[in-house]
Design an enzyme around this catalytic site. Structure first.
Site, short mmCIF file in Angstrom:
data_model
loop_
_atom_site.label_atom_id
_atom_site.label_comp_id
_atom_site.label_asym_id
_atom_site.label_seq_id
_atom_site.Cartn_x
_atom_site.Cartn_y
_atom_site.Cartn_z
N TYR A 249 45.16 42.25 44.94
CA TYR A 249 44.88 40.81 44.87
C TYR A 249 44.56 40.30 46.28
O TYR A 249 45.34 40.49 47.21
CB TYR A 249 46.10 40.11 44.29
CG TYR A 249 45.92 38.65 43.88
CD1 TYR A 249 44.79 37.91 44.20
CD2 TYR A 249 46.91 38.01 43.15
CE1 TYR A 249 44.65 36.59 43.81
CE2 TYR A 249 46.79 36.68 42.75
CZ TYR A 249 45.66 35.98 43.09
OH TYR A 249 45.53 34.66 42.70
N CYS A 250 43.40 39.66 46.43
CA CYS A 250 43.00 39.01 47.68
C CYS A 250 43.03 40.01 48.84
O CYS A 250 42.39 41.05 48.77
CB CYS A 250 43.90 37.80 47.94
SG CYS A 250 43.37 36.77 49.33
#
Length: 620
Positions: free
Chosen positions: A353-354
């Protein structure tokens, strides 16, 4: 400079409290004894506010002996604003004349709606519709009185003109031009009349209604935030880890000085043989993916028969000062190997994530270079970037001066997460800063109990060296997409070596990882990939459970070369994209096994460390 700023704040507050007593005393019609009582009441409010401020000053002076205060020096802020405005043609006589004429015309037009001025149209029985609209001034109080109507209309006129000036400045390189526009927008937004007590009719009305108590509460809210060096968005104490947030049952099954590994308890008799390892952003707490039972991606995935592991990163302290790029990549590989060994499986599914997705891409490249790519069955990227050429507004914080500043903010070898929180809040200043200044400081309202905002304020410290390297090598110099420009774990990093099946999710309205930037990952992969565009942004675009029935997502079964091609030929689907992802991993390998043995963490003979969510997520 700090003492000058303190004197400035003290003088401003003293003047404001005295003026408030006079102002509100005049606003309340009273005679004789009632007038005297009103004056006494407002004098008491002023005295209470002065006393609260004086106590705060004394408290801060004591603390300053050990460490500097965390709040921003307003004198430096004014100097920054002055430097930005010097680059705009505000001193040009022609510009000034045009602004004067536009302002005069707008003032006359607005006053005319109230039956005043040369363009008077008669006495209006209701507050009129005004030419310029902005949700900051949606409350009817901004239109009920001519003064406030003119004030906010002139502000909107001036702000539009100043932003246009910044956009039209010539002779700057694109990066400096973008920085100028961003800084101009931020300063103009900060100067909104909605952000100051004397120019905000809603705040003035609240003060009159509460007989000054809203001002006292607002001052206390502001000083509480100054004490902790961070803007408060959610009611303190409303959420407790493991009780009403991050509550999906599980156990911490592995731990290092950098991370804990959580395994969640299955809720189905059968589970996919290949487990899932999630790498959340190391700049945030992992429980964005486990907010509560209704919003939790973790709980939902477990209910879909997936064995889920979650990495919980440790918030950095001085002992982590020397940690760098390699350490986080090694940690991801270590987590993958621990899960493979624990469950006796050849490979795992992964999610990054990210920023953890950025690191996951490097991890896949390292494994590929070492001939170990088969340890990962597939990789899913939630709003993750590898090519930072179009990385959005965060690029305004990564020039040489900004990176040098980060070093000065990290004397103990780690960057305080409050600075990172302030940076991300600044990307959406009106939503995440100024609206809370108005609500909590000017109107003295209580903070809402909102799990997402609680998570947003639950900051995580970062190793300063790693953070500086990340900003310099990736955001500024964009080296990750240059084959063999960077090294990790003793080998060069080349994203083109990644042949692992990949699922890429982007948020259509993402301001942190813009979809056009996320799309670029497709340019560097040698294996099959699936791209999905989700409605909303960086958080809501990811955390969108099927039960909510919100938003939509787009897919394209063709072979688009660009994001524009993808959008042009995309099919829109209502609701959550999570089931689409679950179907995708199921097609890779649908083999199931019984959910027993170490598939159930903490069972007979299984030594675990502690219950989820673990200690690391609670450490500041």
């Amino acid at each position: 400079m700090a003492s000058d700023a303190s004197d400035l704040l003290n003088n401003v507050l003293s003047t404001q409290t005295e003026s408030l007593a006079t102002l509100f005393g005049a606003m309340v019609p009273a005679e004789g004894t009632q007038e005297a009582e009103t004056a006494v009441q407002w004098a008491q409010i002023a005295a209470r506010m002065q006393s609260i401020w004086t106590e705060f000053q004394v408290e801060q002076l004591e603390k300053a002996k050990d460490s500097p205060p965390h709040y921003v020096d307003p004198v430096k802020w004014v100097a920054t604003a002055e430097a930005v405005f010097r680059q705009l043609p505000l001193a040009n006589p022609e510009v000034q004349q045009n602004l004067w004429e536009e302002g005069l015309a707008l003032t006359n037009a607005v006053l005319g709606q109230y039956g005043l001025g040369p363009q008077a149209a008669g006495n209006a029985e209701e507050a009129p519709e005004l030419p310029r609209k902005d949700r900051r001034f949606a409350d009817p109080e901004w239109r009920n009185q001519p003064f406030f109507a003119v004030l906010h209309q002139l502000y909107l006129l001036l702000s539009d003109n100043i932003k246009d000036m910044a956009a039209s400045v010539e002779g700057l390189d694109p990066a400096r031009k973008a920085q100028l526009e961003f800084a101009t927008n931020a300063i103009v937004d900060a100067l909104s009349p909605a952000n100051f007590p004397f120019t905000n009719p809603v705040a003035l009305g609240k003060a009159s209604e509460t007989k000054g108590e809203s001002l006292v509460r607002g001052l206390q809210n502001m000083l509480d935030d100054m004490r902790k060096g961070q803007l408060t968005h959610s009611r303190p104490g409303a959420f407790v880890l493991g009780e009403n947030i991050a509550v999906t049952p599980g156990k911490v099954v592995y731990e290092t000085p950098l991370f804990q590994l959580i395994q969640y308890t299955p809720t189905t008799d059968k589970v996919l043989k290949t487990p899932l390892v999630i790498f959340p952003p190391w700049i945030n707490r992992f429980y964005i993916l486990d907010l509560n039972a209704k919003k939790s991606f973790v709980r939902w995935a477990v209910e879909q028969g997936v064995t889920v592991f979650m990495v919980s990163w440790k918030s950095a302290d001085a002992s982590m000062a020397d940690m760098v790029w390699d350490d986080y990549i090694k940690a991801q590989i270590e987590a993958i190997d621990v899960v493979r060994e624990r469950l006796k499986v050849p490979a795992v599914h992964t999610v990054g994530y990210c920023v953890a997705g950025t690191t996951l891409a490097a991890t896949l490249a390292v494994l590929a270079r070492k001939g170990e790519a088969d340890k990962v069955a597939c990789a899913t990227f939630f709003t993750a970037q590898v090519d930072f050429e179009e990385a959005g507004d965060l690029k305004h914080f990564v020039d040489d001066q900004q990176i040098e500043t980060v070093g000065k903010l990290s004397p103990e070898g780690y960057l305080d997460g409050r600075y990172l929180a302030a940076t991300f809040n600044a990307l959406r200043g009106n939503d995440l800063i100024w609206s809370y200044v108005e609500k909590n400081y000017l109107k003295g309202e209580e903070h809402p109990a909102f799990d997402l905002l609680h998570w947003n304020g639950d900051v995580t410290n970062l190793p300063a060296r790693w953070h500086r390297d990340y900003l310099r090598d990736l955001y500024r110099d964009n080296r990750l997409v240059v084959a063999d420009s960077l090294q990790a774990c003793g080998v060069p990093v080349d994203l083109h070596r990644i042949a692992t099946p990949v699922y890429i999710q982007a948020g259509r309205e993402d301001h942190i990882a813009p979809p056009q930037s996320v799309w670029k990952l497709t340019h560097y992969l040698s294996g099959p990939w699936t791209f999905l565009l989700a409605g909303s942004g960086h958080i809501a675009g990811v955390v969108n459970p099927p039960s909510s029935g919100k938003y939509q997502y787009w897919t394209n079964d063709g072979s688009p070369e660009t994001l524009e091609d993808f959008v042009a030929g995309a099919s829109e689907h209502p609701g959550s994209w999570w089931p689409h992802w679950r179907e995708w991993i199921g097609k890779l390998d649908s083999t199931e096994v019984s959910a027993r043995g170490k598939r159930r963490p903490g069972g007979r003979g299984d030594r675990v460390i502690e219950d989820a969510p673990g200690r690391y997520v609670a450490e500041r």
